[in-house]
Design a protein around this motif. Structure first.
Motif, PDB file in Angstrom:
ATOM      1  N   MET A   1     -23.180   7.057 -11.825  1.00  0.00           N
ATOM      2  CA  MET A   1     -22.512   5.867 -12.330  1.00  0.00           C
ATOM      3  C   MET A   1     -21.520   5.326 -11.313  1.00  0.00           C
ATOM      4  N   LYS A   2     -20.813   6.217 -10.631  1.00  0.00           N
ATOM      5  CA  LYS A   2     -19.830   5.803  -9.639  1.00  0.00           C
ATOM      6  C   LYS A   2     -20.522   5.084  -8.474  1.00  0.00           C
ATOM      7  N   LYS A   3     -21.703   5.569  -8.108  1.00  0.00           N
ATOM      8  CA  LYS A   3     -22.468   4.969  -7.020  1.00  0.00           C
ATOM      9  C   LYS A   3     -22.885   3.535  -7.384  1.00  0.00           C
ATOM     10  N   HIS A   4     -23.281   3.297  -8.625  1.00  0.00           N
ATOM     11  CA  HIS A   4     -23.662   1.969  -9.087  1.00  0.00           C
ATOM     12  C   HIS A   4     -22.471   1.015  -9.073  1.00  0.00           C
ATOM     13  N   SER A   5     -21.315   1.511  -9.430  1.00  0.00           N
ATOM     14  CA  SER A   5     -20.099   0.688  -9.430  1.00  0.00           C
ATOM     15  C   SER A   5     -19.753   0.244  -8.014  1.00  0.00           C
ATOM     16  N   ILE A   6     -19.867   1.140  -7.061  1.00  0.00           N
ATOM     17  CA  ILE A   6     -19.566   0.813  -5.664  1.00  0.00           C
ATOM     18  C   ILE A   6     -20.554  -0.231  -5.143  1.00  0.00           C
ATOM     19  N   ILE A   7     -21.822  -0.078  -5.469  1.00  0.00           N
ATOM     20  CA  ILE A   7     -22.845  -1.035  -5.039  1.00  0.00           C
ATOM     21  C   ILE A   7     -22.583  -2.399  -5.682  1.00  0.00           C
ATOM     22  N   LEU A   8     -22.270  -2.415  -6.962  1.00  0.00           N
ATOM     23  CA  LEU A   8     -22.003  -3.666  -7.669  1.00  0.00           C
ATOM     24  C   LEU A   8     -20.770  -4.363  -7.100  1.00  0.00           C
ATOM     25  N   ILE A   9     -19.722  -3.640  -6.849  1.00  0.00           N
ATOM     26  CA  ILE A   9     -18.507  -4.217  -6.266  1.00  0.00           C
ATOM     27  C   ILE A   9     -18.786  -4.739  -4.857  1.00  0.00           C
ATOM     28  N   SER A  10     -19.573  -4.014  -4.082  1.00  0.00           N
ATOM     29  CA  SER A  10     -19.927  -4.454  -2.727  1.00  0.00           C
ATOM     30  C   SER A  10     -20.714  -5.753  -2.763  1.00  0.00           C
ATOM     31  N   ILE A  11     -21.664  -5.841  -3.663  1.00  0.00           N
ATOM     32  CA  ILE A  11     -22.457  -7.068  -3.808  1.00  0.00           C
ATOM     33  C   ILE A  11     -21.560  -8.232  -4.228  1.00  0.00           C
ATOM     34  N   LEU A  12     -20.661  -7.990  -5.147  1.00  0.00           N
ATOM     35  CA  LEU A  12     -19.737  -9.025  -5.604  1.00  0.00           C
ATOM     36  C   LEU A  12     -18.849  -9.511  -4.458  1.00  0.00           C
ATOM     37  N   ILE A  13     -18.353  -8.604  -3.648  1.00  0.00           N
ATOM     38  CA  ILE A  13     -17.515  -8.972  -2.496  1.00  0.00           C
ATOM     39  C   ILE A  13     -18.319  -9.809  -1.492  1.00  0.00           C
ATOM     40  N   ILE A  14     -19.558  -9.421  -1.247  1.00  0.00           N
ATOM     41  CA  ILE A  14     -20.404 -10.169  -0.315  1.00  0.00           C
ATOM     42  C   ILE A  14     -20.672 -11.580  -0.842  1.00  0.00           C
ATOM     43  N   VAL A  15     -20.979 -11.688  -2.117  1.00  0.00           N
ATOM     44  CA  VAL A  15     -21.236 -13.003  -2.713  1.00  0.00           C
ATOM     45  C   VAL A  15     -19.982 -13.878  -2.643  1.00  0.00           C
ATOM     46  N   LEU A  16     -18.816 -13.311  -2.939  1.00  0.00           N
ATOM     47  CA  LEU A  16     -17.572 -14.079  -2.859  1.00  0.00           C
ATOM     48  C   LEU A  16     -17.275 -14.525  -1.431  1.00  0.00           C
ATOM     49  N   CYS A  17     -17.516 -13.648  -0.457  1.00  0.00           N
ATOM     50  CA  CYS A  17     -17.313 -14.011   0.951  1.00  0.00           C
ATOM     51  C   CYS A  17     -18.237 -15.158   1.354  1.00  0.00           C
ATOM     52  N   LEU A  18     -19.485 -15.098   0.937  1.00  0.00           N
ATOM     53  CA  LEU A  18     -20.426 -16.172   1.244  1.00  0.00           C
ATOM     54  C   LEU A  18     -19.999 -17.489   0.591  1.00  0.00           C
ATOM     55  N   PHE A  19     -19.563 -17.409  -0.654  1.00  0.00           N
ATOM     56  CA  PHE A  19     -19.126 -18.604  -1.369  1.00  0.00           C
ATOM     57  C   PHE A  19     -17.929 -19.238  -0.676  1.00  0.00           C
ATOM     58  N   PHE A  20     -16.904 -18.451  -0.370  1.00  0.00           N
ATOM     59  CA  PHE A  20     -15.715 -19.005   0.267  1.00  0.00           C
ATOM     60  C   PHE A  20     -16.000 -19.453   1.699  1.00  0.00           C
ATOM     61  N   GLY A  21     -16.893 -18.766   2.396  1.00  0.00           N
ATOM     62  CA  GLY A  21     -17.296 -19.209   3.730  1.00  0.00           C
ATOM     63  C   GLY A  21     -17.953 -20.573   3.682  1.00  0.00           C
ATOM     64  N   PHE A  22     -18.852 -20.762   2.737  1.00  0.00           N
ATOM     65  CA  PHE A  22     -19.514 -22.053   2.560  1.00  0.00           C
ATOM     66  C   PHE A  22     -18.496 -23.132   2.212  1.00  0.00           C
ATOM     67  N   PHE A  23     -17.569 -22.824   1.312  1.00  0.00           N
ATOM     68  CA  PHE A  23     -16.535 -23.767   0.895  1.00  0.00           C
ATOM     69  C   PHE A  23     -15.692 -24.206   2.090  1.00  0.00           C
ATOM     70  N   PHE A  24     -15.233 -23.256   2.889  1.00  0.00           N
ATOM     71  CA  PHE A  24     -14.405 -23.595   4.048  1.00  0.00           C
ATOM     72  C   PHE A  24     -15.202 -24.338   5.106  1.00  0.00           C
ATOM     73  N   TRP A  25     -16.478 -24.017   5.285  1.00  0.00           N
ATOM     74  CA  TRP A  25     -17.315 -24.736   6.246  1.00  0.00           C
ATOM     75  C   TRP A  25     -17.474 -26.194   5.826  1.00  0.00           C
ATOM     76  N   LYS A  26     -17.706 -26.432   4.557  1.00  0.00           N
ATOM     77  CA  LYS A  26     -17.841 -27.805   4.070  1.00  0.00           C
ATOM     78  C   LYS A  26     -16.539 -28.575   4.252  1.00  0.00           C
ATOM     79  N   LYS A  27     -15.421 -27.927   3.982  1.00  0.00           N
ATOM     80  CA  LYS A  27     -14.117 -28.571   4.160  1.00  0.00           C
ATOM     81  C   LYS A  27     -13.908 -28.930   5.630  1.00  0.00           C
ATOM     82  N   TYR A  28     -14.249 -28.035   6.539  1.00  0.00           N
ATOM     83  CA  TYR A  28     -14.141 -28.301   7.972  1.00  0.00           C
ATOM     84  C   TYR A  28     -15.048 -29.456   8.378  1.00  0.00           C
ATOM     85  N   GLU A  29     -16.252 -29.471   7.852  1.00  0.00           N
ATOM     86  CA  GLU A  29     -17.221 -30.525   8.170  1.00  0.00           C
ATOM     87  C   GLU A  29     -16.704 -31.889   7.727  1.00  0.00           C
TER      88      GLU A  29
END
Length: 132
Positions: A1-29
């Motif tokens: 169960m602990k392993k699944h939580s770490i994977i889920l949190i990692s995926i969530l962090i990656i998705v948030l990083c991609l979202f904010f990266g896209f947001f900042f790129w559009k703002k720069y553009e």
């Protein structure tokens, strides 16, 4: 169960990083587009003021970069989207000439400029020589 939580949190962090990266790129553009519009609109206006009559409004709508790296400023004249314009930024000096719909030349081109449309640099040189 602990392993699944770490994977889920990692995926969530990656998705948030991609979202904010896209947001900042559009703002720069958007900021970059507005900067280029602000810098080049006076040159486009000078081109039309010198070579054409009856151009009251220039609306710039978008920037596009072609495969060779040339940036094109797209827009239209006098509130009519059929009177499209396309100004290429070929080097650091800025816009020199503006391509436009056939109707623009037919309706607004000054008679004395039918054979020799001047570039923005030529217009500026002529104005500077008149001042001296």
């Amino acid at each position: 169960m602990k392993k699944h939580s770490i994977i889920l949190i990692s995926i969530l962090i990656i998705v948030l990083c991609l979202f904010f990266g896209f947001f900042f790129w559009k703002k720069y553009e958007i900021q970059n587009t507005n900067k280029i519009f602000t810098q080049q609109k006076p040159r486009i206006k000078a081109f039309f003021d010198y070579n054409y009559n009856g151009i009251n409004e220039i609306t710039l709508t978008s920037l596009q970069e072609n495969p060779t790296g040339v940036v094109h400023i797209k827009g239209y004249l006098n509130g009519d989207e059929d009177l499209w314009i396309d100004a290429g930024l070929f080097d650091s000096s800025g816009v020199e000439t503006v391509n436009s719909a056939k109707e623009v030349d037919e309706q607004f081109l000054k008679n004395e400029n039918e054979e020799n449309i001047k570039t923005v640099s030529e217009i500026q040189q002529e104005k500077n020589s008149k001042k001296q």
